[in-house]
Motif scaffolding. Structure first.
Motif, PDB file in Angstrom:
ATOM      1  N   UNK A 166      61.120 109.303  49.320  1.00  0.00           N
ATOM      2  CA  UNK A 166      59.745 108.831  49.519  1.00  0.00           C
ATOM      3  C   UNK A 166      59.430 108.693  50.997  1.00  0.00           C
ATOM      4  N   UNK A 167      60.330 108.088  51.765  1.00  0.00           N
ATOM      5  CA  UNK A 167      60.087 107.871  53.195  1.00  0.00           C
ATOM      6  C   UNK A 167      59.945 109.194  53.937  1.00  0.00           C
ATOM      7  N   UNK A 201      65.249 103.763  54.369  1.00  0.00           N
ATOM      8  CA  UNK A 201      64.258 104.408  55.231  1.00  0.00           C
ATOM      9  C   UNK A 201      62.855 103.817  55.096  1.00  0.00           C
ATOM     10  N   UNK A 202      62.745 102.661  54.481  1.00  0.00           N
ATOM     11  CA  UNK A 202      61.462 101.966  54.508  1.00  0.00           C
ATOM     12  C   UNK A 202      61.222 101.428  55.916  1.00  0.00           C
ATOM     13  N   UNK A 203      59.964 101.482  56.347  1.00  0.00           N
ATOM     14  CA  UNK A 203      59.625 101.001  57.687  1.00  0.00           C
ATOM     15  C   UNK A 203      58.219 100.404  57.676  1.00  0.00           C
ATOM     16  N   UNK A 220      62.963  94.091  48.992  1.00  0.00           N
ATOM     17  CA  UNK A 220      63.260  95.295  49.762  1.00  0.00           C
ATOM     18  C   UNK A 220      64.374  94.953  50.748  1.00  0.00           C
ATOM     19  N   UNK A 221      65.302  95.894  50.880  1.00  0.00           N
ATOM     20  CA  UNK A 221      66.396  95.748  51.834  1.00  0.00           C
ATOM     21  C   UNK A 221      66.177  96.770  52.940  1.00  0.00           C
ATOM     22  N   UNK A 222      66.011  96.291  54.170  1.00  0.00           N
ATOM     23  CA  UNK A 222      65.652  97.165  55.283  1.00  0.00           C
ATOM     24  C   UNK A 222      66.550  96.849  56.473  1.00  0.00           C
ATOM     25  N   UNK A 223      67.156  97.897  57.023  1.00  0.00           N
ATOM     26  CA  UNK A 223      68.052  97.700  58.151  1.00  0.00           C
ATOM     27  C   UNK A 223      67.816  98.663  59.295  1.00  0.00           C
TER      28      UNK A 223
END
Length: 247
Positions: A166-167, A201-203, A220-223
């Motif tokens: 998706x990203x 890859x969510x931002x 959501x887990x975002x790093x």
């Protein structure tokens, strides 16, 4: 509100590049908590390329009772050196959630989910053990997964949708098809009684669109993106930006 869990692997990568104790992973966690995140995520791997077992333990000591603690990893990867295995770490620190991911040393990062037909019987005893120690269990799955009956039957409580495709489609300006797959998978999981998490890859650019498409998104887990953006805006400001998007 959707919970933001900040993945701190990249803090450990930077620290390991110098072989010392800085930057501190616990100080980074504290900064994220102060900025409003609701959870901390780590993904220890047997090759210890970033987060190490001692990091998992140190974070458990400081986070307990404050925010959610999510440990990701491959439950089938055997112990190696000082890495005792995912289940052994979970037994020791009893995190809020364990997210099971079918990754391997050869992968730069997680890039696919479980096959819920092929893998479910291997996962059954592991899920049972994690539930017995009081941890919530989430399974990493691909967008487009449609049948969650087997996952529910073995006690899984959540899924995490792999959002990498998706990203990438969003960045290319054509996210409709991939977003539709994510939305359908989320809907089917929720109808089966599972809560829905998402990550990879969510931002700040693509998160709002994703959240709007999935009512009831739990976490959501975002790093990688978050830490990268923090190089320019600072960690506190960046975490606050994500929290605001999720509101």
């Amino acid at each position: 509100m959707t919970l933001l869990s900040v993945n701190l692997n990249k803090i450990a990568v930077l620290r390991n590049s110098r072989g010392d104790d800085e930057p501190s992973i616990t100080q980074a966690a504290q900064t994220c908590i102060d900025a409003g995140c609701g959870g901390i995520t780590v993904h220890p791997r047997p090759d210890q390329r970033h987060v190490r077992p001692d990091d998992v333990r140190a974070l458990a000591a400081m986070l307990r009772g404050r925010v959610e603690y999510n440990i990701e990893g491959n439950p089938f990867a055997p112990p190696r050196g000082s890495y005792p295995g995912l289940l052994a770490l979970a037994r020791e620190v009893r995190p809020t959630q364990v997210t099971l991911v079918p990754d391997s040393d050869g992968q730069i990062t997680s890039d696919h989910g479980f096959d819920l037909t092929r893998d479910i019987e291997r996962l059954r005893p592991l899920v049972e053990e994690l539930l017995a120690i009081g941890s919530r269990v989430s399974l990493f799955v691909d967008a487009g997964t449609r049948d969650f009956s087997a996952a529910v039957a073995i006690g899984v409580q959540r899924i995490e949708i792999y959002t990498g495709p998706y990203a990438h489609a969003f960045a290319a300006g054509n996210a409709h098809e991939q977003l539709a797959l994510c939305t359908d998978t989320a809907k089917r999981a929720q109808q089966a009684g599972l809560a829905v998490n998402a990550g990879h890859d969510l931002n700040q650019a693509n998160l709002g669109t994703f959240k709007a498409a999935i009512p009831g998104l739990a976490e959501v887990s975002i790093g990688h993106a978050l830490i990268g953006e923090a190089l320019y805006e600072g960690l506190t400001t960046t975490v606050r930006n994500y929290v605001q998007i999720l509101r």
